[in-house]
Design a protein around this motif. Structure first.
Motif, mmCIF file in Angstrom:
data_model
loop_
_atom_site.group_PDB
_atom_site.id
_atom_site.type_symbol
_atom_site.label_atom_id
_atom_site.label_comp_id
_atom_site.label_asym_id
_atom_site.label_seq_id
_atom_site.Cartn_x
_atom_site.Cartn_y
_atom_site.Cartn_z
ATOM 1 N N UNK A 172 13.614 61.190 3.640
ATOM 2 C CA UNK A 172 13.744 62.165 2.554
ATOM 3 C C UNK A 172 13.958 61.515 1.198
ATOM 4 N N UNK A 173 14.045 60.200 1.169
ATOM 5 C CA UNK A 173 14.249 59.492 -0.092
ATOM 6 C C UNK A 173 15.554 58.716 -0.080
ATOM 7 N N UNK A 174 15.555 57.599 -0.805
ATOM 8 C CA UNK A 174 16.742 56.750 -0.847
ATOM 9 C C UNK A 174 17.908 57.469 -1.501
ATOM 10 N N UNK A 175 17.632 58.195 -2.594
ATOM 11 C CA UNK A 175 18.721 58.859 -3.306
ATOM 12 C C UNK A 175 19.388 59.925 -2.446
ATOM 13 N N UNK A 176 18.590 60.647 -1.667
ATOM 14 C CA UNK A 176 19.162 61.660 -0.775
ATOM 15 C C UNK A 176 20.059 61.009 0.272
ATOM 16 N N UNK A 177 19.628 59.861 0.793
ATOM 17 C CA UNK A 177 20.451 59.152 1.761
ATOM 18 C C UNK A 177 21.731 58.614 1.148
ATOM 19 N N UNK A 178 21.626 58.063 -0.063
ATOM 20 C CA UNK A 178 22.808 57.529 -0.747
ATOM 21 C C UNK A 178 23.807 58.646 -1.045
ATOM 22 N N UNK A 179 23.312 59.799 -1.469
ATOM 23 C CA UNK A 179 24.204 60.936 -1.734
ATOM 24 C C UNK A 179 24.954 61.364 -0.471
ATOM 25 N N UNK A 180 24.252 61.366 0.663
ATOM 26 C CA UNK A 180 24.890 61.773 1.909
ATOM 27 C C UNK A 180 25.957 60.783 2.355
ATOM 28 N N UNK A 181 25.801 59.506 1.986
ATOM 29 C CA UNK A 181 26.745 58.472 2.416
ATOM 30 C C UNK A 181 27.824 58.181 1.375
ATOM 31 N N UNK A 182 27.735 58.790 0.189
ATOM 32 C CA UNK A 182 28.671 58.454 -0.886
ATOM 33 C C UNK A 182 30.107 58.816 -0.524
ATOM 34 N N UNK A 183 30.342 60.045 -0.081
ATOM 35 C CA UNK A 183 31.706 60.458 0.259
ATOM 36 C C UNK A 183 32.252 59.689 1.471
ATOM 37 N N UNK A 184 31.474 59.503 2.543
ATOM 38 C CA UNK A 184 31.988 58.668 3.644
ATOM 39 C C UNK A 184 32.324 57.245 3.200
ATOM 40 N N UNK A 185 31.468 56.658 2.356
ATOM 41 C CA UNK A 185 31.735 55.294 1.889
ATOM 42 C C UNK A 185 33.003 55.243 1.048
ATOM 43 N N UNK A 186 33.203 56.247 0.207
ATOM 44 C CA UNK A 186 34.400 56.278 -0.629
ATOM 45 C C UNK A 186 35.660 56.445 0.221
ATOM 46 N N UNK A 187 35.590 57.293 1.242
ATOM 47 C CA UNK A 187 36.758 57.485 2.111
ATOM 48 C C UNK A 187 37.093 56.215 2.876
ATOM 49 N N UNK A 188 36.073 55.425 3.239
ATOM 50 C CA UNK A 188 36.328 54.153 3.900
ATOM 51 C C UNK A 188 36.860 53.102 2.932
ATOM 52 N N UNK A 189 36.411 53.164 1.679
ATOM 53 C CA UNK A 189 36.741 52.116 0.707
ATOM 54 C C UNK A 189 38.153 52.231 0.155
ATOM 55 N N UNK A 190 38.749 53.410 0.198
ATOM 56 C CA UNK A 190 40.049 53.602 -0.460
ATOM 57 C C UNK A 190 41.112 52.692 0.139
ATOM 58 N N UNK A 191 41.288 52.743 1.448
ATOM 59 C CA UNK A 191 42.312 51.927 2.098
ATOM 60 C C UNK A 191 41.989 50.445 1.957
ATOM 61 N N UNK A 192 40.717 50.088 2.170
ATOM 62 C CA UNK A 192 40.340 48.679 2.106
ATOM 63 C C UNK A 192 40.509 48.111 0.696
ATOM 64 N N UNK A 193 40.150 48.894 -0.313
ATOM 65 C CA UNK A 193 40.296 48.402 -1.691
ATOM 66 C C UNK A 193 41.762 48.266 -2.075
#
Length: 316
Positions: A172-193
């Motif tokens: 469906x496009x790279x941007x659509x995939x990135x949008x779908x993964x943005x919130x999961x990536x942010x939730x994973x990054x908070x503790x690690x950062x």
């Protein structure tokens, strides 16, 4: 340098072999019969025995281990009991989501942690330092799944900027995939950062006390030039160590976040395969994750040699 690489490579091979033995033996002692689960509780013993023979479950454990290792070396991971599909295709399909998710989360982690850690070290014992350390303490205490739910409530339910879950596929496009993964990536990054920011701050503060930093300042270098041009590289050894461990953890620990956002990644595949007693999928997925962790640690060792000349000189 060559001795250093040789020792690390031998350690890599030994760790992979040991891991394969442990993974195989642990799954072997699990209770239950995969053939019985696939056939159902009402299946006749003859039908269960026939399916077990077809799946190779009646062979000796050593024979199955050798066949499994040989299949991994040749790229033949076998056939899934539950999906009736090649395991390699199932794993590759899920990796196309899990690996980009882990990479996005790691990129956010590094960006947030380096900026916050260096900012706090540059303002040691001042308001900025105290504020950053307080925020990192909160970040460490927040569970990933709880923060993921908060992100869904804010950005999906109220603001409606992102979808609450699911993955449209890279077709469906790279941007659509990135949008779908943005919130999961942010939730994973908070503790690690939060963890990495504290490590970065401590490492930078230690290097700031070195004589060469005072020399650079005496020559008229600005605070920014000292931090980014002299201090950061010398402070990167402990930071890279933690980064390597965190990336390995992100690869192996996405199962909860993937479940919250209903993402068809490797974590959910492992969870579903455990429920279905699809041991061949579980075995290959766990071994793949373990191999990724080992390889990431090997790459970290190589980065040590690239960053710190003392590693090259010592050959240890």
């Amino acid at each position: 340098m060559s001795l250093f690489l040789f020792k690390r490579f031998i350690t890599l091979l030994a760790t992979l072999i040991g891991t394969s033995v442990v993974v195989f033996l642990v799954l072997e002692i699990l209770p239950g019969n995969a053939a019985q689960i696939l056939m159902g509780p009402d299946a006749s013993p003859e039908a269960v025995a026939a399916l077990a023979s077809k799946l190779g479950l009646d062979q000796p454990a050593f024979t199955r281990y050798v066949q499994w290792v040989g299949g991994m070396l040749t790229g033949d991971l076998g056939l899934s009991y539950a999906y009736s599909s090649p395991v390699g295709e199932l794993v590759l399909e899920r990796l196309l989501l899990t690996v980009p998710l882990a990479l996005m989360a790691m990129a956010l982690t590094v960006l947030l942690a380096l900026v916050a850690g260096i900012y706090a070290a540059a303002r040691h014992n001042r308001l900025g330092d105290v504020g950053v350390m307080g925020l990192t303490q909160v970040g460490i205490a927040i569970p990933n799944f709880w923060f993921a739910i908060l992100l869904i409530l804010l950005f999906s339910v109220h603001l409606q900027w992102f979808s609450a879950g699911g993955f449209p596929g890279w077709g469906e496009g790279i941007w659509a995939g990135v949008q779908a993964l943005m919130l999961p990536a942010l939730s994973l990054a908070v503790v690690q950062s939060a963890i990495l920011a504290r490590i970065t701050r401590s490492a930078v503060l230690e290097v700031l006390r070195e004589d060469f930093v005072r020399t650079a300042r005496a020559k008229g270098a600005t605070q920014t030039a000292v931090l980014w041009g002299h201090v950061l590289r010398n402070a990167m050894i402990p930071v890279i160590t933690v980064m390597g461990l965190q990336f390995a953890e992100l690869l192996a620990g996405t199962i909860v976040v993937e479940s919250v956002f209903y993402l068809p990644g490797l974590g959910r595949l492992i969870f579903q395969s455990i429920s279905n007693r699809d041991l061949i999928v579980v075995r290959n997925c766990v071994m793949l994750l373990a191999a990724m962790v080992v390889i990431v640690n090997f790459v970290v060792d190589l980065l040590y040699a690239a960053i710190d000349p003392r590693v090259k000189a010592s050959d240890i």
